[in-house]
Design a protein around this motif. Structure first.
Motif, PDB file in Angstrom:
ATOM      1  N   GLY A 275       0.849  -1.193   0.000  1.00 13.57           N
ATOM      2  CA  GLY A 275       0.000   0.000   0.000  1.00 13.57           C
ATOM      3  C   GLY A 275       0.876   1.231   0.000  1.00 13.57           C
ATOM      4  N   LEU A 276       0.242   2.405   0.093  1.00 15.64           N
ATOM      5  CA  LEU A 276       0.990   3.671   0.086  1.00 15.64           C
ATOM      6  C   LEU A 276       0.739   4.431   1.372  1.00 15.64           C
ATOM      7  N   HIS A 277       1.771   5.137   1.838  1.00 18.67           N
ATOM      8  CA  HIS A 277       1.596   6.038   2.984  1.00 18.67           C
ATOM      9  C   HIS A 277       0.773   7.225   2.498  1.00 18.67           C
ATOM     10  N   PRO A 278      -0.345   7.558   3.188  1.00 18.26           N
ATOM     11  CA  PRO A 278      -1.240   8.599   2.655  1.00 18.26           C
ATOM     12  C   PRO A 278      -0.599   9.978   2.530  1.00 18.26           C
ATOM     13  N   LYS A 279       0.441  10.270   3.318  1.00 21.65           N
ATOM     14  CA  LYS A 279       1.047  11.610   3.257  1.00 21.65           C
ATOM     15  C   LYS A 279       2.294  11.624   2.374  1.00 21.65           C
ATOM     16  N   THR A 280       3.192  10.650   2.566  1.00 20.65           N
ATOM     17  CA  THR A 280       4.463  10.675   1.822  1.00 20.65           C
ATOM     18  C   THR A 280       4.326  10.038   0.441  1.00 20.65           C
ATOM     19  N   GLY A 281       3.325   9.161   0.261  1.00 18.20           N
ATOM     20  CA  GLY A 281       3.154   8.465  -1.028  1.00 18.20           C
ATOM     21  C   GLY A 281       4.129   7.318  -1.211  1.00 18.20           C
ATOM     22  N   LYS A 282       4.947   7.038  -0.164  1.00 18.37           N
ATOM     23  CA  LYS A 282       5.923   5.933  -0.264  1.00 18.37           C
ATOM     24  C   LYS A 282       5.226   4.591  -0.085  1.00 18.37           C
ATOM     25  N   GLN A 283       5.785   3.571  -0.758  1.00 18.90           N
ATOM     26  CA  GLN A 283       5.184   2.237  -0.649  1.00 18.90           C
ATOM     27  C   GLN A 283       5.459   1.626   0.726  1.00 18.90           C
ATOM     28  N   GLU A 284       4.435   1.002   1.295  1.00 25.93           N
ATOM     29  CA  GLU A 284       4.562   0.319   2.585  1.00 25.93           C
ATOM     30  C   GLU A 284       4.071  -1.114   2.424  1.00 25.93           C
ATOM     31  N   GLU A 285       4.472  -1.981   3.348  1.00 22.05           N
ATOM     32  CA  GLU A 285       4.024  -3.380   3.306  1.00 22.05           C
ATOM     33  C   GLU A 285       3.454  -3.776   4.653  1.00 22.05           C
ATOM     34  N   ARG A 286       2.503  -4.702   4.626  1.00 22.61           N
ATOM     35  CA  ARG A 286       1.945  -5.256   5.859  1.00 22.61           C
ATOM     36  C   ARG A 286       1.962  -6.777   5.777  1.00 22.61           C
ATOM     37  N   GLU A 287       2.728  -7.387   6.671  1.00 19.18           N
ATOM     38  CA  GLU A 287       2.782  -8.858   6.715  1.00 19.18           C
ATOM     39  C   GLU A 287       1.638  -9.401   7.555  1.00 19.18           C
ATOM     40  N   ALA A 288       1.204 -10.621   7.214  1.00 18.04           N
ATOM     41  CA  ALA A 288       0.068 -11.242   7.916  1.00 18.04           C
ATOM     42  C   ALA A 288       0.517 -11.789   9.269  1.00 18.04           C
ATOM     43  N   TYR A 316      -5.671  -7.659   7.247  1.00 19.91           N
ATOM     44  CA  TYR A 316      -4.410  -8.086   6.622  1.00 19.91           C
ATOM     45  C   TYR A 316      -3.273  -8.215   7.630  1.00 19.91           C
ATOM     46  N   SER A 317      -3.301  -7.401   8.687  1.00 19.00           N
ATOM     47  CA  SER A 317      -2.215  -7.500   9.666  1.00 19.00           C
ATOM     48  C   SER A 317      -2.710  -6.995  11.018  1.00 19.00           C
ATOM     49  N   GLY A 318      -2.006  -7.431  12.074  1.00 19.38           N
ATOM     50  CA  GLY A 318      -2.323  -6.959  13.414  1.00 19.38           C
ATOM     51  C   GLY A 318      -3.588  -7.573  13.993  1.00 19.38           C
ATOM     52  N   LYS A 319      -3.983  -7.043  15.151  1.00 18.16           N
ATOM     53  CA  LYS A 319      -5.235  -7.482  15.785  1.00 18.16           C
ATOM     54  C   LYS A 319      -5.914  -6.257  16.378  1.00 18.16           C
ATOM     55  N   LEU A 320      -7.214  -6.393  16.640  1.00 15.97           N
ATOM     56  CA  LEU A 320      -7.972  -5.252  17.147  1.00 15.97           C
ATOM     57  C   LEU A 320      -9.117  -5.748  18.018  1.00 15.97           C
ATOM     58  N   GLU A 321      -9.305  -5.064  19.156  1.00 18.20           N
ATOM     59  CA  GLU A 321     -10.417  -5.418  20.050  1.00 18.20           C
ATOM     60  C   GLU A 321     -11.662  -4.631  19.664  1.00 18.20           C
ATOM     61  N   ALA A 322     -12.818  -5.243  19.902  1.00 17.97           N
ATOM     62  CA  ALA A 322     -14.089  -4.540  19.685  1.00 17.97           C
ATOM     63  C   ALA A 322     -14.135  -3.304  20.592  1.00 17.97           C
ATOM     64  N   GLY A 323     -14.658  -2.206  20.091  1.00 19.59           N
ATOM     65  CA  GLY A 323     -14.732  -0.964  20.866  1.00 19.59           C
ATOM     66  C   GLY A 323     -13.545  -0.049  20.640  1.00 19.59           C
ATOM     67  N   ALA A 324     -12.533  -0.549  19.915  1.00 22.05           N
ATOM     68  CA  ALA A 324     -11.318   0.254  19.715  1.00 22.05           C
ATOM     69  C   ALA A 324     -11.511   1.266  18.585  1.00 22.05           C
ATOM     70  N   GLY A 325     -10.690   2.305  18.616  1.00 25.48           N
ATOM     71  CA  GLY A 325     -10.715   3.319  17.556  1.00 25.48           C
ATOM     72  C   GLY A 325      -9.796   2.909  16.414  1.00 25.48           C
ATOM     73  N   VAL A 326     -10.171   3.250  15.197  1.00 23.71           N
ATOM     74  CA  VAL A 326      -9.326   2.989  14.018  1.00 23.71           C
ATOM     75  C   VAL A 326      -9.292   4.254  13.173  1.00 23.71           C
ATOM     76  N   PHE A 327      -8.393   4.246  12.200  1.00 23.80           N
ATOM     77  CA  PHE A 327      -8.229   5.403  11.316  1.00 23.80           C
ATOM     78  C   PHE A 327      -8.577   4.982   9.898  1.00 23.80           C
ATOM     79  N   ASN A 328      -9.521   5.697   9.275  1.00 24.42           N
ATOM     80  CA  ASN A 328      -9.842   5.459   7.866  1.00 24.42           C
ATOM     81  C   ASN A 328      -8.841   6.282   7.049  1.00 24.42           C
ATOM     82  N   ALA A 329      -7.792   5.617   6.573  1.00 18.20           N
ATOM     83  CA  ALA A 329      -6.702   6.333   5.892  1.00 18.20           C
ATOM     84  C   ALA A 329      -7.131   6.838   4.518  1.00 18.20           C
ATOM     85  N   THR A 330      -8.114   6.192   3.904  1.00 18.71           N
ATOM     86  CA  THR A 330      -8.589   6.626   2.578  1.00 18.71           C
ATOM     87  C   THR A 330      -9.279   7.974   2.683  1.00 18.71           C
TER      88      THR A 330
END
Length: 678
Positions: A275-288, A316-330
């Protein structure tokens, strides 16, 4: 994934039964299939929306999405393939590779999804595994690797020969196929089995050097080694393991589940998600990995009468608990997920936490739509979204009463959020609400949902084709915007050239100015002005496509020039060019395949010709002819009724969008006169 009648949902129902998710098999023809939970699906016996479920087999968790086969709901397949790691392509043993099978296969190739092929309905008259295999090679360009042979033909189909273990598997009908026994290969099949076993080993050794060395030495290769090599070759999209069975007769489903576990990738086997970093435009990767930063893609939004909006996520990566905050990067917005649900069709089970690889539904997302990336705000990433096809057919819809007006508007907005291939707009001239979709059935289902699900009473107009416009000649054009209103004025002047592009190329904007006649900061405004003007053509107001606009010269004023001035100048130049250019109307052309008994062949071809259709080829299949051709969508309204009448209900057809093409001049004049009202 498969064509409309290959048996995907029936196979899924058997999988759920044998994995213990359900205690009773649902049947599509009876309207009791678990995965077809919408009333419209149960009545028509087709899948309309992709249903998600989870099962376990050999201590592995399998997330299943059962997708529609009808071309009108191709968006459901598209977004499912975007987030899956592997696919089972189901083919009908009689029909083989049908047109929609080709479409979904191409979609899966675009996302590089590894596949297993399952030739279903081996118990039907005319079923032929080897013809289906040959069609996979010729029509799909695939490399099928045959792992099984059918025992018995048509009604006498009783089991399969496993070419890896060199054993026969025969199902016990009294247990609904839950039990089966492994036996010796029937003597009359031994020679064929050995021949295809050699082909299998040769194909695998081509891919794996160690197996090739062993094969050349003594030919003895361990089963586990063969399966491992097939798995690696499948994940690399080098081969497609080919299996067979009859899901309706409960035969061949357990080996298919084994093949899913043995050959399709787990989230650990696929490359890291890019994917891309929303500010820098650099390519990033996320391992499972669960220890990584959280990232997920929203592939579907559903309006639920109990919990509101459900967002289907692939983590695709990481874990998250119900009730947690997330960021919609799009969209650059914060969201909070109230609850996570594990879905089983329209039933659900609450989850406290989700992990990488999971496919779940999230409750509480407000701003998120299909294709958005959710992640940690401290480690933002935006995954590539999804491309959705343009609608090809429209109808006008209006509420029957004033009370229905607001409900209609709210309901259409909800459906549009759920289904990106469905669009709603209000015609500025007539004030009518126009809904657009992928076909007659698509719009029919939406109108049915409005009446039943949303309880909106509405009148529906006749279907209209989504035409487009283009230009046929290159022209030079000028746009000048000058306004002096006391104080600071507005000034923008551009010279442009418009020229036609090949069909399907869309719109291109080229800046050919090198002298600074138009400052660089104003060029995007000219681009925007042209693009917005092309949304409504000069012929009858349809969008203009397949045009290249070149900015060749211009003038500006140190004080009075602005973004707005150059946007208006670009728009005026575009209008000038469209008026001067030779124009043409484009219409959607559909690729179609008609399966017709030979007795009615002449009548069907004659009717097709009368609809401006072209026959591109014919193929004979056991007392029926398969006609492949193309035809304008405008001529195809009500065709299913006409075809049934002409052939006593014995012919069938499939149709899918192929391309836009020029409308003949005489018909263009009729359309222009009708739309302009003279």
């Amino acid at each position: 994934m498969a064509d409309i009648v290959a048996g995907k949902t029936t196979a899924t129902e058997r999988i759920l039964y044998y994995t213990g998710v359900t205690y009773k098999m649902g049947e599509v023809h009876e309207g009791t299939a678990q995965m077809d939970f919408m009333p419209q699906e149960q009545e028509r016996g087709i899948t309309i929306t992709s249903a998600a479920t989870t099962c376990f087999w050999r201590d592995h968790r399998i997330n299943i999405l059962d997708t529609p086969g009808h071309v009108d709901f191709t968006i459901e397949v598209e977004r499912s393939l975007r987030v899956l790691d592997g696919a089972v392509a189901v083919f009908c043993g009689v029909g083989g590779v049908e047109p929609q099978s080709e479409t979904v296969w191409r979609q899966s190739d675009r996302y590089s999804v590894p596949k297993i092929a399952f030739v279903n309905k081996m118990d039907r008259i005319g079923a032929d595994l080897f013809r289906a295999m040959e069609q996979m090679q010729t029509r799909l360009g695939a490399r099928p690797l045959l792992l099984q042979l059918p025992i018995g033909k048509e009604a006498d189909f009783t089991g399969i020969v496993d070419l890896i273990g060199m054993k026969a598997i025969v199902w016990d009908d009294s247990t609904l196929g839950a039990r089966y026994k492994e036996t010796e290969i029937p003597e009359d099949m031994m020679q064929t089995a050995e021949e295809y076993r050699i082909r299998l080993l040769e194909a695998v050794s081509e891919y794996d050097d160690q197996i090739m060395a062993k094969y050349l030495e003594d030919g003895e290769i361990d089963e586990a080694e063969i399966r491992g090599a097939i798995r690696r070759a499948t994940i690399d999209n080098h081969i497609v393991p080919l299996l067979c069975g009859a899901a309706f007769k409960n035969k061949g489903v357990q080996p298919l589940l084994d093949a899913v576990v043995d050959y399709l990738p787990s989230p650990m086997d696929i490359p890291p998600m890019k994917g891309l970093h929303p500010k820098t435009g650099k390519q990033e990767e996320r391992e499972a990995v669960d220890s990584g930063p959280f990232s997920a893609l929203t592939f579907k939004i559903v309006s639920d009468s109990y919990v509101g909006q459900l967002g289907f996520l692939r983590v695709y990566s990481g874990k998250l608990e119900a009730g947690a905050g997330v960021f919609n990067a799009t969209k650059g917005k914060k969201e909070r997920i109230g609850r996570f649900l594990k879905m089983h069709a329209n039933k659900r089970e609450e989850l406290k936490e989700v992990y990488s690889g999971d496919i779940v539904a999230a409750v509480g997302l407000r701003a998120t739509t299909t294709g958005d990336t959710l992640c940690e705000q401290s480690r933002p990433i935006v995954f590539e979204g999804m491309d959705f096809p343009d609608p090809v057919i429209s109808i006008a819809i209006e509420p029957k009463t004033q009370a229905d007006q607001e409900r209609l508007s709210e309901s259409l907005d909800k459906i549009a959020i759920e289904d990106p291939s469905f669009q709603v707009k209000v015609d500025e001239e007539t004030g009518q609400t126009i809904i657009s979709g992928m076909g007659e059935l698509h719009l029919e289902i939406i109108v049915d949902r409005l009446l039943r699900e949303f309880q909106v009473d509405a009148n529906v107009g006749k279907p209209q084709v989504a035409y487009k416009e283009t230009i046929l000649s290159a022209v030079k054009c000028v746009g000048e915007h000058v306004r002096q209103t006391g104080g600071r004025g507005q000034y923008g002047y551009v010279k442009m050239e418009l020229e036609p592009l090949p069909r399907g190329k869309g719109f291109e904007f080229v800046n050919r100015i090198t002298s600074g006649a138009v400052p660089k900061e104003f060029v995007p405004s000219v681009h925007r002005g042209v693009e917005e003007t092309l949304q409504s053509g000069q012929l009858v107001g349809y969008p203009v496509v397949d045009v290249r606009a070149q900015l060749v010269d211009g003038k500006y004023h140190e004080v009075d020039s602005s973004d707005l001035a150059f946007k208006i100048a670009g728009s005026m130049a575009c209008v000038d060019g469209l008026k001067k250019a030779q124009k043409a109307l484009l219409e959607p052309i559909m690729a179609m395949e008609i399966v017709v008994p030979e007795d009615y062949l002449g009548e069907v071809i004659g009717d097709l010709n009368s609809r401006r259709g072209r026959v591109l080829g014919m193929e004979s299949r056991k007392n029926v002819q398969v006609i492949s051709g193309e035809v304008p969508l405008a001529e195809m309204f009500g065709y299913s009724t006409d075809l049934r009448s002409a052939t006593q209900g014995r012919a069938t057809y499939t149709m899918q969008f192929d391309r836009y093409d020029e409308v003949p001049a005489s018909i263009t004049n009729d359309i222009v006169a009708r739309i302009r009202g003279y």
